[in-house]
Scaffold this motif. Structure first.
Motif, short mmCIF file in Angstrom:
data_model
loop_
_atom_site.label_atom_id
_atom_site.label_comp_id
_atom_site.label_asym_id
_atom_site.label_seq_id
_atom_site.Cartn_x
_atom_site.Cartn_y
_atom_site.Cartn_z
N ARG A 124 10.35 4.50 0.65
CA ARG A 124 11.20 4.82 1.81
C ARG A 124 10.56 5.86 2.71
O ARG A 124 10.63 5.78 3.95
CB ARG A 124 12.56 5.30 1.33
N ARG A 125 9.92 6.83 2.10
CA ARG A 125 9.27 7.88 2.89
C ARG A 125 8.11 7.32 3.69
O ARG A 125 7.88 7.74 4.84
CB ARG A 125 8.79 9.00 1.97
N LEU A 132 -3.64 -0.82 -4.70
CA LEU A 132 -4.63 -1.64 -4.00
C LEU A 132 -3.98 -2.32 -2.79
O LEU A 132 -4.57 -2.38 -1.71
CB LEU A 132 -5.19 -2.69 -4.96
N GLU A 133 -2.76 -2.83 -2.98
CA GLU A 133 -2.06 -3.47 -1.88
C GLU A 133 -1.79 -2.48 -0.75
O GLU A 133 -1.86 -2.84 0.43
CB GLU A 133 -0.77 -4.09 -2.40
N LEU A 134 -1.51 -1.23 -1.11
CA LEU A 134 -1.30 -0.19 -0.09
C LEU A 134 -2.60 0.09 0.65
O LEU A 134 -2.62 0.15 1.88
CB LEU A 134 -0.78 1.09 -0.76
N ALA A 135 -3.69 0.25 -0.07
CA ALA A 135 -4.99 0.49 0.57
C ALA A 135 -5.38 -0.67 1.48
O ALA A 135 -6.04 -0.47 2.51
CB ALA A 135 -6.06 0.73 -0.49
N SER A 136 -4.96 -1.87 1.10
CA SER A 136 -5.32 -3.06 1.88
C SER A 136 -4.65 -3.10 3.24
O SER A 136 -5.08 -3.85 4.13
CB SER A 136 -4.94 -4.33 1.09
N VAL A 192 10.62 -5.95 -4.22
CA VAL A 192 9.47 -6.68 -3.68
C VAL A 192 9.57 -6.80 -2.15
O VAL A 192 8.62 -6.48 -1.42
CB VAL A 192 9.32 -8.07 -4.33
N ARG A 193 10.72 -7.25 -1.66
CA ARG A 193 10.83 -7.45 -0.22
C ARG A 193 10.80 -6.13 0.55
O ARG A 193 10.24 -6.06 1.65
CB ARG A 193 12.11 -8.23 0.10
N GLU A 194 11.39 -5.09 -0.01
CA GLU A 194 11.35 -3.79 0.67
C GLU A 194 9.93 -3.26 0.72
O GLU A 194 9.47 -2.73 1.74
CB GLU A 194 12.27 -2.80 -0.04
N GLY A 195 9.21 -3.39 -0.39
CA GLY A 195 7.81 -2.97 -0.40
C GLY A 195 6.99 -3.72 0.62
O GLY A 195 6.16 -3.14 1.33
#
Length: 255
Positions: free
Chosen positions: A32-33, A112-116, A82-85
């Motif tokens: 959320r942040r 990894l998904e965040l870095a992507s 999952v959907r919120e992420g």
């Protein structure tokens, strides 16, 4: 206590993950942040580039905190977690300004998904990336099988998602996932960001939109945004708005 900090100085925004006790694993509050910080960055006209970093030197981010999602009922897990992420990560990926991720350690799963989501990645010599979800009975949920496939070849993503292989920094650079390796990736990421901040912000923004449209990152919105921006700068738009306000028929100059 877990947190995601935002610091803006000299036209550069730093988004910093702060959960070192859990190797910067992401929980609900941190997700959320991230969304809140993306909104703040977009609203601040002084920001020219953003750097994504994390606390400590043990890991960039080892993914989602299992304690945060392990007890969530399946339907809520799909609908909420999952959907919120996805929504938040998409927001970061689609920031109008350039973004740089500094990976000082492992980026696994959600990390990894965040870095992507960033435009450029700098990795420490010992940093690695992986998709270890199958080892805990789940699958990548925040675009590890979608956005990541625009950054890495399909067989390589299969190596990670199906066979659990980890890729080191050298291989990440050779595959184009990381821009470079640096002993201090955070310092190098800021150096890159400061260079970006000297360029035309509008040219950089439009170039990012064009590239995203080409690779399918929010293609529909990017194409319409580019068209709207072009028409929005025309005399025809000014005449159309003026005619509407004055309740008359517009006479478009075609310029």
């Amino acid at each position: 206590m877990s947190e995601v900090h935002l610091h803006i100085e000299g036209g550069i925004a730093e988004i910093r993950l702060d959960n070192p006790a859990k190797m910067n694993a992401l929980d609900v509050g941190m997700i959320r942040r991230l969304a809140e910080h993306c909104a703040s960055i977009e609203a601040d006209g002084s920001v020219r580039a953003a750097v994504l970093t994390s606390e400590g030197d043990r890991a960039f981010c080892t993914g989602a905190d299992i304690k945060a999602w392990g007890e969530i009922p399946p339907l809520d897990f799909a609908r909420g977690w999952v959907r919120e992420g996805h929504r938040v990560f998409d927001r970061l990926a689609r920031l109008s300004l350039p973004t740089v991720a500094a990976l000082q350690g492992p980026a696994f799963g959600g990390g990894l998904e965040l870095a992507s989501t960033c435009d450029i990645r700098v990795m420490a010599p010992g940093a690695k990336i992986a998709l270890p979800e199958a080892g805990v009975g789940i699958v990548p949920g925040w675009s590890g099988t979608q956005r990541l496939l625009r950054l890495l070849p399909e067989p390589v993503v299969k190596e990670m998602a199906l066979f659990g292989r980890r890729l080191d920094a050298e291989r990440c650079v050779s595959l184009g996932f990381a821009a470079e390796i640096a002993d201090d990736p955070r310092a190098r990421a800021f150096e890159i960001a400061r260079g970006l901040a000297t360029l035309s912000p509008r040219a950089v923004e439009v170039a990012k939109w064009m590239i995203h449209a080409a690779v399918g990152e929010d293609r529909d919105a990017m194409i319409e945004a580019l068209g709207a921006g072009m028409v929005g700068a025309s005399d025809d738009r000014a005449e159309g708005v003026a005619a509407f306000r004055e309740k008359r028929k517009p006479v478009f100059p075609g310029t």
